[in-house]
Design a protein around this motif. Structure first.
Motif, PDB file in Angstrom:
ATOM      1  N   ALA A 101       0.830  -1.006   0.246  1.00 23.08           N
ATOM      2  CA  ALA A 101      -0.273  -0.446  -0.170  1.00 23.08           C
ATOM      3  C   ALA A 101       0.944   0.980   0.290  1.00 23.08           C
ATOM      4  O   ALA A 101       0.040   2.063  -0.773  1.00 23.08           O
ATOM      5  N   ALA A 102       2.017   0.831   0.371  1.00 26.38           N
ATOM      6  CA  ALA A 102       2.746   2.466   0.912  1.00 26.38           C
ATOM      7  C   ALA A 102       3.642   2.643  -0.310  1.00 26.38           C
ATOM      8  O   ALA A 102       3.173   3.766  -1.076  1.00 26.38           O
ATOM      9  N   ARG A 103       4.163   1.387  -1.289  1.00 24.06           N
ATOM     10  CA  ARG A 103       4.579   1.694  -1.879  1.00 24.06           C
ATOM     11  C   ARG A 103       3.589   2.176  -3.421  1.00 24.06           C
ATOM     12  O   ARG A 103       3.821   3.480  -4.734  1.00 24.06           O
ATOM     13  N   ARG A 104       2.844   1.623  -3.612  1.00 22.25           N
ATOM     14  CA  ARG A 104       1.229   1.890  -4.063  1.00 22.25           C
ATOM     15  C   ARG A 104       0.990   3.290  -4.451  1.00 22.25           C
ATOM     16  O   ARG A 104       0.685   3.825  -5.823  1.00 22.25           O
ATOM     17  N   PHE A 105       0.999   3.566  -2.945  1.00 26.63           N
ATOM     18  CA  PHE A 105       0.116   5.122  -3.037  1.00 26.63           C
ATOM     19  C   PHE A 105       1.224   6.409  -2.889  1.00 26.63           C
ATOM     20  O   PHE A 105       1.147   7.692  -3.479  1.00 26.63           O
ATOM     21  N   LEU A 106       2.621   5.910  -2.206  1.00 23.37           N
ATOM     22  CA  LEU A 106       3.582   6.819  -1.658  1.00 23.37           C
ATOM     23  C   LEU A 106       4.520   6.987  -3.097  1.00 23.37           C
ATOM     24  O   LEU A 106       4.959   7.513  -3.147  1.00 23.37           O
ATOM     25  N   GLY A 107       4.505   6.146  -3.266  1.00 22.61           N
ATOM     26  CA  GLY A 107       5.879   5.520  -4.301  1.00 22.61           C
ATOM     27  C   GLY A 107       5.988   6.357  -5.877  1.00 22.61           C
ATOM     28  O   GLY A 107       4.880   7.220  -5.498  1.00 22.61           O
ATOM     29  N   PRO A 108       6.768   6.238  -6.013  1.00 24.41           N
ATOM     30  CA  PRO A 108       6.863   7.554  -7.384  1.00 24.41           C
ATOM     31  C   PRO A 108       5.934   6.760  -8.302  1.00 24.41           C
ATOM     32  O   PRO A 108       5.937   5.409  -8.531  1.00 24.41           O
ATOM     33  N   SER A 109       5.801   6.950  -9.700  1.00 26.36           N
ATOM     34  CA  SER A 109       4.377   6.193 -10.432  1.00 26.36           C
ATOM     35  C   SER A 109       5.426   5.765 -11.308  1.00 26.36           C
ATOM     36  O   SER A 109       6.616   5.742 -11.704  1.00 26.36           O
ATOM     37  N   HIS A 110       4.817   4.911 -12.100  1.00 24.61           N
ATOM     38  CA  HIS A 110       5.522   3.920 -13.220  1.00 24.61           C
ATOM     39  C   HIS A 110       6.268   4.289 -13.586  1.00 24.61           C
ATOM     40  O   HIS A 110       7.768   4.066 -14.108  1.00 24.61           O
TER      41      HIS A 110
END
Length: 392
Positions: A172-181
């Motif tokens: 969840a953290a990588r999905r919402f807070l991480g950089p875009s693809h």
């Protein structure tokens, strides 16, 4: 001059990692409650202006600022307790992302609290058979046994639930807070280009160093060897000729030793023949300082990882011998989850320059495998060289 310690079990690090994850669910539940309240209030306030985009943004702006603070707390919690590092830490301009993260993440946080409650209940019922006799009058042994079995089952499920909630929070953290693809691809391309250039520079530096070692060491000894043999052949005194041949023999031994050292720097054959542990033990045995090796790798590693680990340890120990003025070196190689950690610590005077050619080459080798390289060398010591290599 050194010793090696093998700790292949890995049970204690796994238990400690699970303990940190379980402890991290406590503040996670607290931030989840804050996120739930924030989401509910923001939804109620934004409901009257839901059809007006500009008004909705204006109404949600203070909630977005609060969500950024909650998200930052959660990012620090993930890094401290779960060893999860999110690159896209939300800032003031990321209030929309932070609000979406807080709104999507609170069910996971509350689930973590429920898992902790099940853990406590399962531990209590599972061990009731041990202490129940002292606090109550047990009349039906079968009921106590069934309760203990049910508690142990709940305890087992809760232990697995800790891992499940942790993994879900990471995603969840990588999905919402991480950089875009797209951003991640661009960053990855730039990183690969930089690491490739650094590796090429490191290779050229290594070649120049090998050429210098051959020219200043082995070549000079071979020239001296040839001169000694020539003088022995021309000398008419058999006793003097024998002395010259003895000197030539000694030069041969030194030349072979230096040539063997250069060959070890190029690539150690023992790494292919006996594996990483034997190669590191050879570094320990060849060093003039006491070196303590702790090897905690219970499974085979990829060959490229073993090669980088060997050169990190070998180069770091060599730098300690040449520049640190230390009396002992501690080397630890440990596999923790999917990350291999290498740490070389000495008790020297510190103040190592991270821009030195040797350390720069090691950093390039580590970066080529998507690893992280760090040097901590305050004045007065100690100096710690650390490399973390992914082994997924």
């Amino acid at each position: 001059m050194g010793k090696a310690t093998d700790r292949p079990g890995g049970t204690a690090p796994a238990a400690a990692r699970w303990g940190r994850q379980a402890a991290g669910l406590v503040p996670g539940a607290a931030t989840a409650v804050a996120g739930l309240l924030l989401t509910l209030v923001a939804g109620l306030v934004a409901l009257p202006v839901a059809a007006w985009p500009r008004g909705r943004r204006a109404v949600l702006r203070p909630f977005g600022t609060a969500a950024v603070r909650v998200a930052r707390l959660d990012v620090r919690r993930l890094a401290r307790f779960h060893d999860v590092r999110v690159t896209g830490v939300p800032g003031a301009a990321d209030d929309g992302r932070a609000l979406r993260y807080v709104a999507a993440r609170w069910p996971l946080g509350l689930l973590g609290g429920v898992v902790l409650g099940c853990l406590a209940v399962g531990a209590g019922y599972g061990t009731f058979i041990l202490y129940g006799w002292a606090i109550t009058d047990v009349r039906h042994l079968w009921a106590v046994l069934m309760s203990s079995l049910a508690g142990l089952l709940l305890l087992f499920l809760a232990v697995q639930g800790v891992h499940g909630v942790t993994a879900s929070e990471e995603r969840a953290a990588r999905r919402f807070l991480g950089p875009s693809h797209q951003d991640e691809l661009e960053r990855r391309i730039a990183q690969l280009a930089t690491s490739r250039a650094d590796v090429m520079d490191a290779v050229h530096d290594e070649r120049r160093r090998i050429e210098r070692d051959l020219h200043d060491g082995v070549q000079q000894r071979l020239v001296a060897l040839g001169m000694l043999i020539g003088r022995a052949r021309r000398h008419r005194d058999p006793e003097r000729a024998g002395e010259l041949l003895l000197q030539a023999h000694e030069e041969t031994r030194h030349a072979l030793a230096e040539l063997r050292e250069v060959a070890w720097r190029v690539y150690p054959a023992v790494l292919d023949e006996a594996g990483l542990r034997a190669a590191l033990e050879s570094v320990v045995e060849r060093g003039p300082l006491p070196v303590a090796l702790i090897y905690e790798v219970p499974v085979p590693l990829p060959r490229q990882v073993e090669t980088v680990v060997y050169f990190v340890v070998s180069e770091a120990v060599t730098n300690v011998v040449k520049h640190a003025g230390a009396t002992r070196v501690d080397v630890r190689v440990a596999l923790e989850g999917r990350v291999l950690t290498v740490a070389v610590t000495d008790d020297g005077g510190g103040g190592a320059d991270p821009r030195g050619s040797g350390l720069t080459g090691l950093a390039s080798r580590v970066a080529a495998l998507d690893g992280r390289f760090a040097l901590d060398s305050p004045p007065g010591g100690p100096t710690v060289v650390t490399a973390e290599l992914p082994c997924g």
